[in-house]
Design an enzyme around this catalytic site. Sequence first.
Site, mmCIF file in Angstrom:
data_model
loop_
_atom_site.group_PDB
_atom_site.id
_atom_site.type_symbol
_atom_site.label_atom_id
_atom_site.label_comp_id
_atom_site.label_asym_id
_atom_site.label_seq_id
_atom_site.Cartn_x
_atom_site.Cartn_y
_atom_site.Cartn_z
ATOM 1 N N HIS A 1 0.818 -1.208 0.000
ATOM 2 C CA HIS A 1 0.000 0.000 0.000
ATOM 3 C C HIS A 1 0.856 1.263 0.000
ATOM 4 C CE1 HIS A 1 -3.778 2.162 0.729
ATOM 5 N NE2 HIS A 1 -3.114 2.912 1.577
ATOM 6 N N HIS B 1 -10.027 2.952 -0.825
ATOM 7 C CA HIS B 1 -10.234 2.487 0.542
ATOM 8 C C HIS B 1 -11.044 1.197 0.466
ATOM 9 C CE1 HIS B 1 -9.863 4.373 4.776
ATOM 10 N NE2 HIS B 1 -8.685 4.203 4.242
#
Length: 740
Positions: A47, A93
């Site tokens: 990420h 998200h």
Amino acid sequence: MNTTAFSPEIIAQHQLTPGEYQKIVDILGRDPSYTELGIFSVMWSEHCSYKSSRLHLKKLPTRGKLVVQGPGENAGIIDIGGGWVTAFKIESHNHPSFIEPFQGAATGVGGILRDIFTMGARPIAVMDALRFGRPDDAANGARNRRILAGVVAGIAHYGNCFGVPTVGGETVFEPCYDGNPLVNVFALGVCRKEDIFYAKAAGVGNPVIYVGARTGRDGIHGASMASAEFTEESKQKRPNVQVGDPFMEKLLLEACLEAMKTGAIVGIQDMGAAGLTCSTCEMGSRGEVGIEIELDRVPQRETGMTPYEIMLSESQERMLLVADKGREEEVFQVFRKWGLEAAEIGVVTGDGKLRVRHHGEIVAEIPNRELADEAPLYDRPHTQPPAAPATPRAARKPANVQDALPALLGAPDLCSKHWIWEQYDYQVRTNTLTVPERSDAAIVRVKETGASIAMSLDGNQRYCYLSPREGTKLIVAECCRNLSVVGAEPVAATNNLNFGNPERPEIMAQLVESIEGMAEACSFFETPITGGNVSLYNETLGEGVYPSPVMGIVGLMKTAAPVTIPFKTAGRAVVLLGGCGSCDETRFGGTEYAKEIDKQLWGLPPALDMEYERRVQRAMREIVAEGLAESAHDVSAGGLAVALAECCLGAAEMGAQVDLDSDLRPEFLCFHEGPSRIVIATANAKRVAEIAAKHEVAAPVIGSTIEKGLEIRQRGVTLGSWELALLRAANGEALEAYVR
């Protein structure tokens, strides 16, 4: 500092490989402390580090005549003229929104807004690209509907309370998203060029100041959680999901922008993924300096927090800034005025290290560059993307255009999403010039310049499953076409790459081919990539999502009444700019018709001629500039018949009668999704034809607008005739029926 050689189990729990752990030992010259292990685990997560994609992202075009800031900062920036710039970016998200849909989506909005105002820009628009499992699925429909409702409510809550309009987006449904929804949020803001701020620490001895909300235990390991596949235990990870407060973020926005105007701030960075860890080491690395902090000074809302928890917390609404030494009080006064925490927690040093103290003891000491910019980089093996069937697996149903059009208009992907966007305030701040679903691109005006910014957000996972390279090129082309339909010139782009497990060679192949297709198309259409996001490991129990790149492209235009989709006046010529196009069985299997009517997926996506597409777009922009388009709508998902029907569903309830001169099979003619086509209603078809001819594109008059009904003929033979009330009911009421 307490250090130890950690067990393979602890290393694996931190999503680190044995090789990565050994690299940590080599960098430090010793075993890490537990806090250091946590710091490395989040900064070296997929990420944060893009360790599987960085090698290939270098292929993307990132420079252009308007680009002020490309990839590497919190948001990309382009020059929009008159001394003004716009900052924009898209983020995902996904994993948090599966675990806790409301807060996962809400904090996704909060995070991307901070990316914008960290650059010194005031956010003026948000868009979202959402992917869910089918709401009508027999086995998973209830969960999919719960996730859909939670995500939409979370986006509405945060955006509406913060006071930023959510001006558009897209929502599609596929079984592959049953256990892994995708929530991608785009934000855009504006500021004066001289007011841009960067996330770079500078000035040895300058104070490091923490501002905003207190640090809690929510969000710990959120970044590393987003870098792993889902398992049955994933639902137990609610503590990994942050909790947002949009009202505090609004205060934080105003305080930050006011503090920036004092001239006392040297650099500023939001605490997003990896929280305090990310903001400290990235600011230090970019500025080629060190940062030393004392955790006792960090405002905390819970007692007994460990250094590990404080450094890895992803609590929302927090920022880190570096101020000029001696001007700290100017900064504190601003934040006190807005009722926000502000504490000096550290200092800029000259040794290039992140040094963390707790009760005076050093608990972490790591070189910033190795942590932030020299994370592991992998050239993952990649073979070929999974192959779809070349032809339909089963016999296709006989074509019935009359029945197929209402069915498609009521399908989850194509039905009106008013149930979603009516929950959003899309007009707050009074800059929005369009209504969702009434124009092909969202438009916001910049009052200070007399110009407007148009935005389009688009993806097509079915095309990209059939061919990641060609599918991604089609996405870029459609985004640019949407902007051209409203008269805007596409100038720059951002992207969100949502893929499965890159450790699987066939999935890595999807990612590589998609990036290369994006690079080719963005170079051709002169829309450089100014930043973006990569979201990998979108898998649940070994089942990955379709390759799902999402493009966000912005365009510039003069402020004017926007060209909208609905037909408005009877007796206008209906022109099909670009012509009817071509299609055969092999190029039809990725369409909405194939999905909803044939219940199959096969073949290749539509063929794209980028040179022809560019000529169509240039012609369209010229048609708009001359005021010739009373309405316009690109032909995309659902094909020509769906585009015509959508043009008929405006407030004027104006229909159309068309007769198509083509030898294509009826379902191909009405429902193929070939690019480079735009439906235009005009009072001057002759001048439209002249402009089209100049650009060497087809522009047949296919019919005219009428006061009621829609009729589609093929060389005089009626393929279907519909009352508008029937089409409106099919399209407008479907989603609410699905989500009940």
